[in-house]
Structure formats: C-alpha cells, structure tokens
Design an enzyme around this catalytic site. Sequence first.
Site, PDB file in Angstrom:
ATOM      1  CB  THR A 108      -0.819   0.013   1.228  1.00  0.00           C
ATOM      2  OG1 THR A 108      -1.852  -1.017   1.020  1.00  0.00           O
ATOM      3  CG2 THR A 108      -1.432   1.307   1.449  1.00  0.00           C
ATOM      4  CB  SER A 157       3.098  -7.755   1.717  1.00  0.00           C
ATOM      5  OG  SER A 157       1.896  -7.692   2.670  1.00  0.00           O
ATOM      6  CB  THR A 213       0.197  -3.509   6.438  1.00  0.00           C
ATOM      7  OG1 THR A 213      -0.901  -3.648   5.689  1.00  0.00           O
ATOM      8  CG2 THR A 213       0.797  -1.995   6.508  1.00  0.00           C
TER       9      THR A 213
END
Length: 332
Positions: free
Chosen positions: A14, A63, A97
Amino acid sequence: MSLPRIAVIGTGGTIGSLGRGPFDIADYASLGKVMDAEQLLAYWPQVREVADVVAVKYSAIASTAIGPAQWLELVSLCDRLVAEDPSLSGIVITHGTATLEETAYFLSLTVKVEVPVVVVGAQRPSSGLSSDAGMNLANACRVAGDPRARGLGALVMMNDEIHAAREVTKTSTSRLQTFRSPDFGCLGHVDADAIAWYRRPLRKLGRETEFDVRGMSSLPRVDIVYCYAGADSAAVDAFLAAGADGLVSAGFAPSFVTPAMAERMIAAMSGGTPIAASTRAGSGRMFYTTRMREAGFVNADNLNPQKARILLMLGLTRTRDREELNRIFAQY
Ligand code: ASP
C-alpha cells in the site's frame, strides 16, 4: 550536519500504491498501480530532507505474495548493499502491511549487517488523502539513521511508533494505529523534534542468533493449524500430506486443541514431526502444562502463530530435537 545515507528497498504494498483519487483508500489494489523504490522516493521528495536516500529496486508487489523465497533474497540484498557501500547508515524496507510483521521477524533473526534495518508500510496508499505513507517513509529513514537502532534486529516503524519485530502485529484492517505490540507496547516514538527511545528487546537478535540462512535457497516447510470448536484432523492430515516438516498449532487460549486434533497431532509428533503450540488469543504465553509437555509439543511461549511458524522454520534448520527447539523458543 550531513544526512545519514539510507538504502530504501522497495517491495511494494500500500505504501507504494496509487489509487483512483484521494478517497480511494480501500479498492486501489484493483488498479494495480504500485511504485518501485525510485518512483516512491520521487513521489515523496520530502524524505530527502531527513536522509540521503538511495533507491533499491526489488519488487512492486502486494505483500500477500511475499514469503520465504523473498525473505532469503532480502537477507542477501542487505548484505550486498552494506558490502558495496560502507558509507551506508541504515536500510529501510518498504512493505505491504499484510505480511510485514512476518518479514520483519524473519529478518530480525537472520540479518547479519550491523546497520539498522527498518521495515515500514502504510495503511493508506500514497495517493490517499491524509496518507500515512510519506511520513512513515521519512520516519523510517530517521530511525534507520539513528545509531541507537543498531543491534535491535529488524525494527518496524509505523504511525510514529517503533516496534520490536518479535512483538508487533497487525491488529486492525484499516485503522492507522493498526500495528501494536500486545502486552509490551512500542520501543519508542518518532516525534518531530527527536526520536525518543524507552526500552530495548531482551531476546537475541541479528548477529547474535545461531541462524545463518546465507546460501540457503529454501526453508523447511511449516504450516499453521487453526483450531476452532468441533475441528477434526483434516487440516493436520492435509498439511502432513503436503510435506510439512513441522506444524504450529493455533490453539484455543491458553493452548489446547480439540480431542480429534490432539490425537492426530500426538501421532504426528510420535512420528517425528515437531509441533509448536501457540494460541489464537493474540497475546499472552501459552500454558505449557504437564499434558502439553507429555504430549510432546514445543512451547511457543508468547509468539503468535505466524511468528511461531517463522521461529520453527529457522529452528528446523538447526535441529528436530524437541528440547533443543524448546531452548530456541525460550531464547529468541
Ligand atoms: N495489500 C497490501 C499489502 O501489500 C496491504 C498493505 O500494504 O497495507 O500487504
């Protein structure tokens, strides 16, 4: 005063994402616009006021696609960057994250470079209104350039807080204060006038650990079995059939699993597959009761299941002996 020289490795996530407009802070990933390190640093030129940054292109992916293969590459990349540039003061890794806490914990146990390694993400894409991306990136560079951050393994900097990789976890889907360290709290704050440190982790980190993954191209396979009311042994069977070298049990708090799961797990442990008992509680030490010990479980201490998995993967590069694995879990 000269600015600290910081290598910024971009992995994506992000923090590097661009959405359709200022209010696209949830659906931006479907647009697929993710900046690499160079583009991210060009988007946030203010970062150059706090550090002499060097962009290191690595990837521009979510991720959710990061795992053991990338962790091994990142360890080598950190080694290479420091070897090639002795003037480097620190390394920042920008990261989605979703798996940030896992990458950070793996790196905190395995990186051998002396300079600080700081992993950072954002809850809002760079293009979002009140995005945390720019400030997080700048603050991560400040922490990476702080000599007091040395010897602390990989650190996580999010929302003005510095967290130990072992303790930090993502606790909310969208809140900016999502990264918390349950039971212990953060190590320090990154404020406008100073970086204020308050405590240090006690467990072994980085150069002090026995884990040397340099030269490895894969890691032992460890899967997580999530326990829920009425769960049978299907998940354990499936992971073993898939070739798991070890398992982590995300048991009911404080550590137990259903009778059907327990029976299958005990059979697996007698057959030589180590199983670390963790809990799905989100905080607190698991109860290493007589029953758990006699059943043959490894004591995952207070690690959450995803962190226990990482330590078991690394532990299995050293030993399969239950007592040795217990020593490792007590030490790291
Ligand atoms: N999907 C994103 C990721 O790469 C989420 C984030 O970065 O916050 O993990």
